[in-house]
Design a protein around this motif. Structure first.
Motif, PDB file in Angstrom:
ATOM      1  N   ALA A  81       0.838  -1.199   0.000  1.00  0.00           N
ATOM      2  CA  ALA A  81       0.000   0.000   0.000  1.00  0.00           C
ATOM      3  C   ALA A  81       0.871   1.247   0.000  1.00  0.00           C
ATOM      4  CB  ALA A  81      -0.929  -0.012   1.213  1.00  0.00           C
ATOM      5  N   GLU A  82       1.955   1.220   0.747  1.00  0.00           N
ATOM      6  CA  GLU A  82       2.802   2.408   0.830  1.00  0.00           C
ATOM      7  C   GLU A  82       3.587   2.645  -0.459  1.00  0.00           C
ATOM      8  OE1 GLU A  82       3.450   2.816   5.640  1.00  0.00           O
ATOM      9  OE2 GLU A  82       5.089   2.005   4.436  1.00  0.00           O
ATOM     10  N   LEU A  83       3.911   1.556  -1.147  1.00  0.00           N
ATOM     11  CA  LEU A  83       4.599   1.720  -2.436  1.00  0.00           C
ATOM     12  C   LEU A  83       3.672   2.356  -3.462  1.00  0.00           C
ATOM     13  CD1 LEU A  83       6.486  -1.686  -2.969  1.00  0.00           C
ATOM     14  CD2 LEU A  83       7.520   0.521  -2.477  1.00  0.00           C
ATOM     15  N   ILE A  84       2.400   1.936  -3.434  1.00  0.00           N
ATOM     16  CA  ILE A  84       1.478   2.347  -4.491  1.00  0.00           C
ATOM     17  C   ILE A  84       0.741   3.626  -4.135  1.00  0.00           C
ATOM     18  CG2 ILE A  84      -0.504   1.627  -5.896  1.00  0.00           C
ATOM     19  CD1 ILE A  84       0.295  -1.293  -5.044  1.00  0.00           C
ATOM     20  N   ALA A  85       0.363   3.750  -2.877  1.00  0.00           N
ATOM     21  CA  ALA A  85      -0.587   4.808  -2.534  1.00  0.00           C
ATOM     22  C   ALA A  85      -0.248   5.488  -1.217  1.00  0.00           C
ATOM     23  CB  ALA A  85      -2.002   4.221  -2.462  1.00  0.00           C
ATOM     24  N   SER A  86       0.883   6.150  -1.152  1.00  0.00           N
ATOM     25  CA  SER A  86       1.194   6.854   0.086  1.00  0.00           C
ATOM     26  C   SER A  86       2.200   7.964  -0.164  1.00  0.00           C
ATOM     27  CB  SER A  86       1.749   5.877   1.122  1.00  0.00           C
ATOM     28  OG  SER A  86       1.965   6.544   2.334  1.00  0.00           O
ATOM     29  N   ASN A  87       2.188   8.953   0.711  1.00  0.00           N
ATOM     30  CA  ASN A  87       3.206   9.999   0.692  1.00  0.00           C
ATOM     31  C   ASN A  87       4.064   9.946   1.939  1.00  0.00           C
ATOM     32  OD1 ASN A  87       2.219  11.067  -1.758  1.00  0.00           O
ATOM     33  ND2 ASN A  87       0.564  12.042  -0.607  1.00  0.00           N
ATOM     34  N   GLN A  88       3.860   8.917   2.715  1.00  0.00           N
ATOM     35  CA  GLN A  88       4.602   8.766   3.956  1.00  0.00           C
ATOM     36  C   GLN A  88       4.827   7.274   4.204  1.00  0.00           C
ATOM     37  OE1 GLN A  88       1.472  10.847   5.991  1.00  0.00           O
ATOM     38  NE2 GLN A  88       2.974  12.123   7.047  1.00  0.00           N
ATOM     39  N   GLY A  89       5.630   6.968   5.223  1.00  0.00           N
ATOM     40  CA  GLY A  89       5.833   5.581   5.603  1.00  0.00           C
ATOM     41  C   GLY A  89       7.090   5.003   4.969  1.00  0.00           C
ATOM     42  N   ILE A  90       7.534   3.861   5.517  1.00  0.00           N
ATOM     43  CA  ILE A  90       8.789   3.274   5.083  1.00  0.00           C
ATOM     44  C   ILE A  90       8.703   2.830   3.618  1.00  0.00           C
ATOM     45  CG2 ILE A  90      10.374   1.348   5.461  1.00  0.00           C
ATOM     46  CD1 ILE A  90      10.659   3.241   7.666  1.00  0.00           C
ATOM     47  N   GLY A  91       7.576   2.251   3.229  1.00  0.00           N
ATOM     48  CA  GLY A  91       7.428   1.814   1.846  1.00  0.00           C
ATOM     49  C   GLY A  91       7.589   2.976   0.883  1.00  0.00           C
ATOM     50  N   TYR A  92       6.980   4.099   1.244  1.00  0.00           N
ATOM     51  CA  TYR A  92       7.098   5.314   0.423  1.00  0.00           C
ATOM     52  C   TYR A  92       8.548   5.771   0.351  1.00  0.00           C
ATOM     53  CZ  TYR A  92       6.943  10.319  -0.542  1.00  0.00           C
ATOM     54  OH  TYR A  92       7.188  11.558  -1.031  1.00  0.00           O
ATOM     55  N   LEU A  93       9.243   5.729   1.492  1.00  0.00           N
ATOM     56  CA  LEU A  93      10.658   6.126   1.536  1.00  0.00           C
ATOM     57  C   LEU A  93      11.497   5.256   0.602  1.00  0.00           C
ATOM     58  CD1 LEU A  93      11.837   6.860   5.203  1.00  0.00           C
ATOM     59  CD2 LEU A  93      11.519   8.444   3.305  1.00  0.00           C
ATOM     60  N   ILE A  94      11.233   3.956   0.631  1.00  0.00           N
ATOM     61  CA  ILE A  94      11.994   3.031  -0.218  1.00  0.00           C
ATOM     62  C   ILE A  94      11.794   3.398  -1.682  1.00  0.00           C
ATOM     63  CG2 ILE A  94      12.143   0.627  -0.989  1.00  0.00           C
ATOM     64  CD1 ILE A  94      11.274  -0.173   1.889  1.00  0.00           C
ATOM     65  N   LEU A  95      10.537   3.625  -2.070  1.00  0.00           N
ATOM     66  CA  LEU A  95      10.238   3.915  -3.470  1.00  0.00           C
ATOM     67  C   LEU A  95      10.864   5.237  -3.914  1.00  0.00           C
ATOM     68  CD1 LEU A  95       8.640   2.866  -5.938  1.00  0.00           C
ATOM     69  CD2 LEU A  95       6.805   4.410  -5.263  1.00  0.00           C
ATOM     70  N   THR A  96      10.662   6.307  -3.109  1.00  0.00           N
ATOM     71  CA  THR A  96      11.174   7.612  -3.533  1.00  0.00           C
ATOM     72  C   THR A  96      12.693   7.643  -3.534  1.00  0.00           C
ATOM     73  OG1 THR A  96      10.754   8.327  -1.283  1.00  0.00           O
ATOM     74  CG2 THR A  96       9.214   9.083  -2.968  1.00  0.00           C
ATOM     75  N   ALA A  97      13.299   6.982  -2.542  1.00  0.00           N
ATOM     76  CA  ALA A  97      14.763   6.945  -2.524  1.00  0.00           C
ATOM     77  C   ALA A  97      15.269   6.282  -3.792  1.00  0.00           C
ATOM     78  CB  ALA A  97      15.256   6.198  -1.284  1.00  0.00           C
ATOM     79  N   GLY A  98      14.580   5.217  -4.226  1.00  0.00           N
ATOM     80  CA  GLY A  98      14.960   4.548  -5.458  1.00  0.00           C
ATOM     81  C   GLY A  98      14.756   5.450  -6.665  1.00  0.00           C
ATOM     82  N   GLN A  99      13.662   6.196  -6.669  1.00  0.00           N
ATOM     83  CA  GLN A  99      13.349   7.040  -7.837  1.00  0.00           C
ATOM     84  C   GLN A  99      14.332   8.185  -7.999  1.00  0.00           C
ATOM     85  OE1 GLN A  99       9.262   7.778  -6.900  1.00  0.00           O
ATOM     86  NE2 GLN A  99       8.487   6.207  -8.297  1.00  0.00           N
ATOM     87  N   VAL A 100      14.790   8.760  -6.867  1.00  0.00           N
ATOM     88  CA  VAL A 100      15.734   9.877  -6.980  1.00  0.00           C
ATOM     89  C   VAL A 100      17.181   9.397  -7.004  1.00  0.00           C
ATOM     90  CG1 VAL A 100      14.137  11.456  -5.852  1.00  0.00           C
ATOM     91  CG2 VAL A 100      15.888  10.286  -4.491  1.00  0.00           C
ATOM     92  N   GLY A 101      17.384   8.078  -6.982  1.00  0.00           N
ATOM     93  CA  GLY A 101      18.737   7.549  -7.107  1.00  0.00           C
ATOM     94  C   GLY A 101      19.524   7.543  -5.806  1.00  0.00           C
ATOM     95  N   ASN A 102      18.824   7.689  -4.677  1.00  0.00           N
ATOM     96  CA  ASN A 102      19.515   7.637  -3.390  1.00  0.00           C
ATOM     97  C   ASN A 102      19.501   6.195  -2.880  1.00  0.00           C
ATOM     98  OD1 ASN A 102      20.632   8.071  -0.940  1.00  0.00           O
ATOM     99  ND2 ASN A 102      19.164   9.622  -0.267  1.00  0.00           N
ATOM    100  N   TYR A 103      20.339   5.358  -3.525  1.00  0.00           N
ATOM    101  CA  TYR A 103      20.226   3.921  -3.287  1.00  0.00           C
ATOM    102  C   TYR A 103      20.620   3.475  -1.885  1.00  0.00           C
ATOM    103  CZ  TYR A 103      19.262   4.060  -8.204  1.00  0.00           C
ATOM    104  OH  TYR A 103      18.713   4.358  -9.408  1.00  0.00           O
TER     105      TYR A 103
END
Lengths: 254, 263, 260
Positions: free
Chosen positions: B209-231
């Motif tokens: 749920a956090e990967l697909i539909a969130s602006n907060q939470g650990i799942g969201y952090l994982i996805l955005t960090a990946g998207q901006v290249g902060n591996y």
């Protein structure tokens, strides 16, 4: 309640009324405009959209993409998982190497690795298939390992007594004896393979039923989302049934 | 006295032996970690596979600066509420279906139809209804955990030893008191088994749920960090959520052993 | 005839790293071809260990076990084990269980089936050829176990409390059936049990083992007229006398364990 049993007409009639009530309520309430169309379009509209998508082949095409990713990934995981699991239980060195890795790997919420697989392998089919294979490997390997460990020692001894050599034991006794547990692992892994595929499709696109659902949300066509969910329900039901039938056929002796 | 001496005399070697055993058991993991460390930046580019040392440093950074905590707390809040609701609803529904035919007839077909749907496939639907964020995540966790808890509660309540019920009735326990004093305690071990099965499912549902539909939470952090290249941040958060999931399961198991001394 | 067993100075020590337990010690015993020998002893006396050593499942710590003058080397088709829990292959039908050992000898399919059928008929299992073990009662399972072991033709039968899990009437049926077969087939039998009456009823001689560590305590020869019926044998003076002798010997062992 028994979700495993075969279809039973009397039982179905006794309980199916709740489904009818809900479906009728859905249609009536939405036709009266009591719920915003975007949240819940009338059932008839959803069904019309479903059959339209079925007729123009869009559903089949996306279902094929999803199924291909889930099933191929699951097949790879089954081969690798059974080999690693059985070897873990039969060989001390393999067990020594893989046990701590399984201990650490099994509890990882595997879905969190979707962005990692996007980084490593991109967003194409191969990436999704590898992700499914990696994600479903763990329950299959753990179940194969545990059921191989639990093989009745007397069965092995009885076979040895009758002249079965060590390397034939695996095929003649160990694998058949462990097969119910291996099948259980597959049954656990099946929904997981679908979960991984859907989430990957929703996050990364590239077609498939998960992508179709999200497209419905993004383009404000909720009928598309609902139609895709009906398709997902059917895919899930069919795969689940297939595995149950396979189990009943192959493991008639249990 | 001689027994006591014998006990202390062997305590040390066995302690040393189990310590050695522990080290030996975890050597494979050390090998993999070391290989990873050396492969990073040589065989594979460091950004594609940040070294464990880099990830560890990043985890430390996230914990020391505390920036991970607001997201971690939101994730924990979502999973706790979702799981809590599904335990409450699942236990009531499961026992209700087992003891009351109308309840069973009403819900059976609904459960039978919805159980093969991976609940994470309902995230888009949850977005339609509840938008992006906490309520969607809670709903998905709730739905994903419901079935294992219902099934375990149902099976346990169907199998309650009839002798227990009869002997309670002989002693005058009836109706609602029978439910609270006999049925619920008799089903608790299996309900806890259902909860144990639900915890890993809850984490998968939460992260999905956090990967697909969130602006907060650990799942969201994982996805955005990946998207901006902060591996390194992406990997660090994966390790954090995995550790939380691991300790949630272990903590629950230890708690269950302590709590259920009578089983 | 083949099937002589020679046990010399047999010793078995279990060593789990921290503790050494002597299960069998200094055991010397000869079993002639075609002889039916029962082994009785208090529980934990090493009688099952002895059987597993004879089967080759376990390696002896010292001493030797020879079959017809050749030391045994692991499990082998010259011996056959009948297990207390039957150990049937649950994924194989009755017929397929009985043909298992024959498949391992690369016997042709037709020959396999006809040989197996012979033993299936002998054990009164006709009509159940295509049933899976889960569909059979305990007594029938053990008959399949016997048929499976007899079918591949071992000279020596090693039986580990084979009727221990069965009801008394069933046990008696199977005991008589076993005696019939033994009379017809000339097998050497080593039969482990904790039931003195069963041991005396079946055997040429009964070995009582000491409690701990296990070794040969007494050997009692049984001399009864086997042409008589079960009822006549059980109530005969010879039988009662032999039974009491074995019982007293065994009793000393079980009692000795009570003292600290």
């Amino acid at each position: 309640m028994n979700l495993d049993r075969d279809f039973d007409v009397v039982g179905a009639l006794k309980s199916v009324y709740s489904l009818v009530i809900i479906l009728v309520l859905w249609e009536v309430v939405t036709q009266m405009g009591m719920i915003h169309y975007y949240f819940l379009p009338p059932l008839s509209d959803v069904l019309a959209r479903f059959f339209e998508l079925l007729a123009n082949g869009e559903l089949l095409e996306n279902a094929y993409l999803t199924l291909k990713r889930a099933v191929v990934g699951l097949a790879i995981a089954t081969v690798l998982g059974v080999v690693v699991g059985v070897l873990c239980a039969r060989n001390a060195a393999v067990e020594w190497f893989f046990d701590p890795i399984i201990k650490i790997g099994y509890p990882v919420p595997i879905i969190a690795l979707v962005p990692v697989f996007m980084l490593w392998f991109g967003i194409n089919d191969t990436s999704k298939i590898i992700m499914v294979a990696v994600g479903t490997f763990w329950p299959i390997a753990v179940n194969a390992r545990d059921s191989t460990r639990q093989v009745d020692k007397n069965l092995v001894w009885a076979a040895k007594m009758m002249g079965t050599s060590d390397w034939r034991l695996l095929r003649r006794v160990v694998l058949p004896a462990a097969s119910p547990g291996i099948m259980t692992g597959l049954q656990i892994a099946l929904p997981l393979s679908l979960i991984i595929t859907f989430v990957f499709e929703m996050v990364a696109g590239g077609g498939g039923l998960g992508a179709l659902e999200i497209e419905g949300v993004r383009s404000f066509q909720s009928t598309l989302t609902y139609a895709a969910i009906i398709a997902i329900m059917i895919v899930g039901l069919v795969l689940d049934r297939l595995l149950r039938v396979a189990r009943a056929r192959l493991l008639r002796w249990t | 006295m001689s027994n006591v001496n014998a006990g202390t005399a062997t305590a040390l070697p066995s302690g040393v032996r189990s310590a050695a055993r522990f080290v030996f058991d975890w050597i494979p993991l050390a090998i993999v970690t070391l290989l990873w460390e050396f492969a990073s930046g040589t065989a594979v580019p460091a950004e594609v596979l940040p070294a464990p040392s880099v990830v560890a440093g990043e985890i430390r950074e996230l914990l020391v600066t505390g920036e991970v905590f607001s997201h971690l707390f939101i994730s924990l809040f979502r999973i706790s509420v979702g799981l809590g609701l599904s335990i409450a609803a699942g236990v009531l529904l499961g026992i209700g279906m087992a003891r009351l035919d109308p309840v069973e007839n009403f819900f059976e077909v609904l459960l039978a139809l919805t159980y093969p749907i991976p609940k994470t496939a309902l995230v888009p639907l949850a977005i339609l209804w509840l938008g992006v964020g906490t309520r969607t995540a809670i709903l998905i966790v709730f739905l994903a955990c419901l079935l294992p808890i219902v099934m375990n509660a149902y099976n346990a309540a169907s199998d309650v030893d009839q002798n227990l019920v009869w002997s309670a009735k002989m002693m005058g326990t009836e109706g609602r008191r029978l439910f609270w004093k006999v049925i619920i305690p008799a089903t608790i071990p299996e309900i806890l088994t259902g909860v144990r099965q639900a915890i890993p499912i809850a984490f998968i549902a939460l992260v999905s749920a956090e990967l697909i539909a969130s602006n907060q939470g650990i799942g969201y952090l994982i996805l955005t960090a990946g998207q901006v290249g902060n591996y390194p941040t992406m990997f660090a958060n994966i390790v954090i959520i995995s550790a939380v999931a691991y300790f949630a399961v272990r903590g629950f198991e230890i708690g269950r052993e302590r709590g259920l001394v009578w089983t | 005839m083949d099937g002589n067993v020679t046990i010399s100075n047999l010793e078995k020590v279990y060593d789990d790293g921290s503790e050494r337990t002597t299960a069998v010690e200094d055991l010397t015993f000869d079993i002639d071809a075609g002889e039916f020998v029962s082994v009785v002893g208090p529980s934990g006396c090493g009688k099952s260990t002895l059987l597993y050593l004879l089967a080759g499942f376990l390696d002896e710590t010292s001493g030797t076990i020879e079959v017809d003058g050749t030391p045994i080397d692991g499990p082998g088709t010259d011996r056959g084990v009948v297990f207390q829990d039957y150990a049937l292959f649950p994924w194989r039908t009755v017929m397929e269980n009985v043909t298992y050992g024959l498949e391992e000898q690369d016997m042709g399919k037709e020959e396999r089936r006809s040989t197996a059928q012979q033993y299936i008929d002998m054990m009164d299992l006709s009509g159940f050829e295509d049933n899976y073990p889960k569909e059979l009662s305990g007594g029938m399972k053990q008959r399949v176990g016997l048929a499976r072991t007899l079918a591949y033709g071992p000279k020596i039968l090693l039986m580990d409390e084979p009727f221990g899990a069965l009801d008394q009437p069933l046990r008696e049926d199977l005991q008589d059936q076993l005696l019939d077969i033994w009379g017809d087939l000339d097998k050497t039998v080593v039969f482990v049990t904790h039931d003195v009456e069963e041991a005396v009823y079946l055997s040429d001689s009964v070995m009582v083992m000491t409690r701990h560590p296990g070794t040969k305590k007494t050997v009692t020869d049984v001399d009864i007229d086997r042409s008589k019926s079960r009822a006549d044998i059980i109530t005969s003076d010879e039988f009662t006398e032999t039974k009491n002798e074995v019982w007293r010997s065994l009793r000393e062992e079980t009692q000795s364990g009570v003292q600290p």
